[in-house]
Design a protein around this motif. Structure first.
Motif, PDB file in Angstrom:
ATOM      1  N   THR A  35       4.876   4.328   2.429  1.00  0.00           N
ATOM      2  CA  THR A  35       4.786   2.913   2.071  1.00  0.00           C
ATOM      3  C   THR A  35       3.466   2.598   1.371  1.00  0.00           C
ATOM      4  O   THR A  35       3.449   1.881   0.359  1.00  0.00           O
ATOM      5  CB  THR A  35       4.926   2.055   3.332  1.00  0.00           C
ATOM      6  OG1 THR A  35       6.143   2.395   3.984  1.00  0.00           O
ATOM      7  CG2 THR A  35       4.931   0.581   3.000  1.00  0.00           C
ATOM      8  N   LEU A  36       2.363   3.132   1.900  1.00  0.00           N
ATOM      9  CA  LEU A  36       1.061   2.854   1.292  1.00  0.00           C
ATOM     10  C   LEU A  36       0.955   3.402  -0.124  1.00  0.00           C
ATOM     11  O   LEU A  36       0.393   2.754  -1.013  1.00  0.00           O
ATOM     12  CB  LEU A  36      -0.056   3.430   2.156  1.00  0.00           C
ATOM     13  CG  LEU A  36      -0.427   2.586   3.362  1.00  0.00           C
ATOM     14  CD1 LEU A  36      -1.381   3.337   4.266  1.00  0.00           C
ATOM     15  CD2 LEU A  36      -1.039   1.283   2.917  1.00  0.00           C
ATOM     16  N   VAL A  37       1.516   4.590  -0.369  1.00  0.00           N
ATOM     17  CA  VAL A  37       1.468   5.153  -1.722  1.00  0.00           C
ATOM     18  C   VAL A  37       2.312   4.307  -2.666  1.00  0.00           C
ATOM     19  O   VAL A  37       1.898   4.013  -3.798  1.00  0.00           O
ATOM     20  CB  VAL A  37       1.920   6.631  -1.719  1.00  0.00           C
ATOM     21  CG1 VAL A  37       2.163   7.133  -3.126  1.00  0.00           C
ATOM     22  CG2 VAL A  37       0.880   7.492  -1.023  1.00  0.00           C
ATOM     23  N   ASN A  38       3.490   3.877  -2.213  1.00  0.00           N
ATOM     24  CA  ASN A  38       4.331   3.023  -3.071  1.00  0.00           C
ATOM     25  C   ASN A  38       3.643   1.689  -3.367  1.00  0.00           C
ATOM     26  O   ASN A  38       3.687   1.199  -4.498  1.00  0.00           O
ATOM     27  CB  ASN A  38       5.683   2.777  -2.414  1.00  0.00           C
ATOM     28  CG  ASN A  38       6.648   3.901  -2.654  1.00  0.00           C
ATOM     29  OD1 ASN A  38       6.587   4.574  -3.686  1.00  0.00           O
ATOM     30  ND2 ASN A  38       7.530   4.136  -1.694  1.00  0.00           N
ATOM     31  N   VAL A  39       2.991   1.112  -2.368  1.00  0.00           N
ATOM     32  CA  VAL A  39       2.278  -0.156  -2.589  1.00  0.00           C
ATOM     33  C   VAL A  39       1.113   0.053  -3.544  1.00  0.00           C
ATOM     34  O   VAL A  39       0.832  -0.787  -4.407  1.00  0.00           O
ATOM     35  CB  VAL A  39       1.818  -0.754  -1.239  1.00  0.00           C
ATOM     36  CG1 VAL A  39       0.873  -1.911  -1.443  1.00  0.00           C
ATOM     37  CG2 VAL A  39       3.010  -1.191  -0.426  1.00  0.00           C
ATOM     38  N   LEU A  41       0.937   2.288  -5.913  1.00  0.00           N
ATOM     39  CA  LEU A  41       1.491   2.427  -7.265  1.00  0.00           C
ATOM     40  C   LEU A  41       1.844   1.059  -7.848  1.00  0.00           C
ATOM     41  O   LEU A  41       1.614   0.804  -9.036  1.00  0.00           O
ATOM     42  CB  LEU A  41       2.714   3.350  -7.253  1.00  0.00           C
ATOM     43  CG  LEU A  41       2.417   4.829  -6.996  1.00  0.00           C
ATOM     44  CD1 LEU A  41       3.718   5.603  -6.789  1.00  0.00           C
ATOM     45  CD2 LEU A  41       1.608   5.427  -8.129  1.00  0.00           C
ATOM     46  N   LEU A  42       2.407   0.187  -7.028  1.00  0.00           N
ATOM     47  CA  LEU A  42       2.701  -1.177  -7.493  1.00  0.00           C
ATOM     48  C   LEU A  42       1.410  -1.939  -7.800  1.00  0.00           C
ATOM     49  O   LEU A  42       1.350  -2.708  -8.760  1.00  0.00           O
ATOM     50  CB  LEU A  42       3.520  -1.935  -6.448  1.00  0.00           C
ATOM     51  CG  LEU A  42       4.972  -1.495  -6.284  1.00  0.00           C
ATOM     52  CD1 LEU A  42       5.603  -2.204  -5.100  1.00  0.00           C
ATOM     53  CD2 LEU A  42       5.748  -1.773  -7.552  1.00  0.00           C
ATOM     54  N   TYR A  43       0.384  -1.735  -7.001  1.00  0.00           N
ATOM     55  CA  TYR A  43      -0.920  -2.362  -7.236  1.00  0.00           C
ATOM     56  C   TYR A  43      -1.494  -1.921  -8.579  1.00  0.00           C
ATOM     57  O   TYR A  43      -1.977  -2.737  -9.359  1.00  0.00           O
ATOM     58  CB  TYR A  43      -1.860  -1.999  -6.087  1.00  0.00           C
ATOM     59  CG  TYR A  43      -3.330  -2.193  -6.366  1.00  0.00           C
ATOM     60  CD1 TYR A  43      -3.898  -3.452  -6.362  1.00  0.00           C
ATOM     61  CD2 TYR A  43      -4.143  -1.100  -6.632  1.00  0.00           C
ATOM     62  CE1 TYR A  43      -5.247  -3.625  -6.614  1.00  0.00           C
ATOM     63  CE2 TYR A  43      -5.493  -1.255  -6.887  1.00  0.00           C
ATOM     64  CZ  TYR A  43      -6.037  -2.521  -6.878  1.00  0.00           C
ATOM     65  OH  TYR A  43      -7.367  -2.677  -7.135  1.00  0.00           O
TER      66      TYR A  43
END
Length: 140
Positions: A35-39, A41-43
């Protein structure tokens, strides 16, 4: 395939490691990393869209550290162990203001060794005891 490989490689960079025999701990931490990596990437995508230079964007390590620090400091001031004292003090003050929970007769009536039964009347009225504001009568 490129997105999955990128996600796996970014998770492997700063994996949250735990030594535990419980398999579900590892799954939960992997999902948190995922989840943190996906967030992150969105950031990064949002920063690029806003025109923020790469030097001012958080790296993955700094992003994870910032999220961890925010989670650690969440409600740090408000969270206390034990019973909250302000509610107990307020409840005690309200109870003292209300008086006792049961009606206690005066001392001279209580200890005169006479049975005191309700008076049966036709009409409801006020209590005859001086200073009492309650209505006390039993209607037939």
């Amino acid at each position: 395939m490129g997105g999955v490989d990128l996600l796996d490689s970014l998770i492997a960079l700063y994996r949250t490691k735990i030594r535990s025999r419980k398999w579900h701990h590892k799954i939960v931490l992997h999902m948190m990393d995922f989840t943190l990596v996906n967030v992150w990437l969105l950031y990064r995508r949002g920063c690029k869209d806003c025109g923020i230079p790469k030097k001012e964007m958080y790296s993955l390590l700094k992003f994870k550290a910032e999220v961890a620090s925010c989670l650690c400091n969440e409600r740090k001031v408000l969270k206390k162990r034990g019973r909250p004292s302000h509610n107990v003090d307020r409840d005690l003050a309200e109870k003292k203001h209300r008086g006792s929970s049961s009606s206690v007769p005066s001392t001279h009536v209580h200890k005169d060794h006479t049975d005191h039964w309700p008076v049966w009347v036709e009409k409801k009225g006020r209590c005859k005891y001086p200073g009492c504001k309650a209505e006390s009568a039993v209607i037939k």
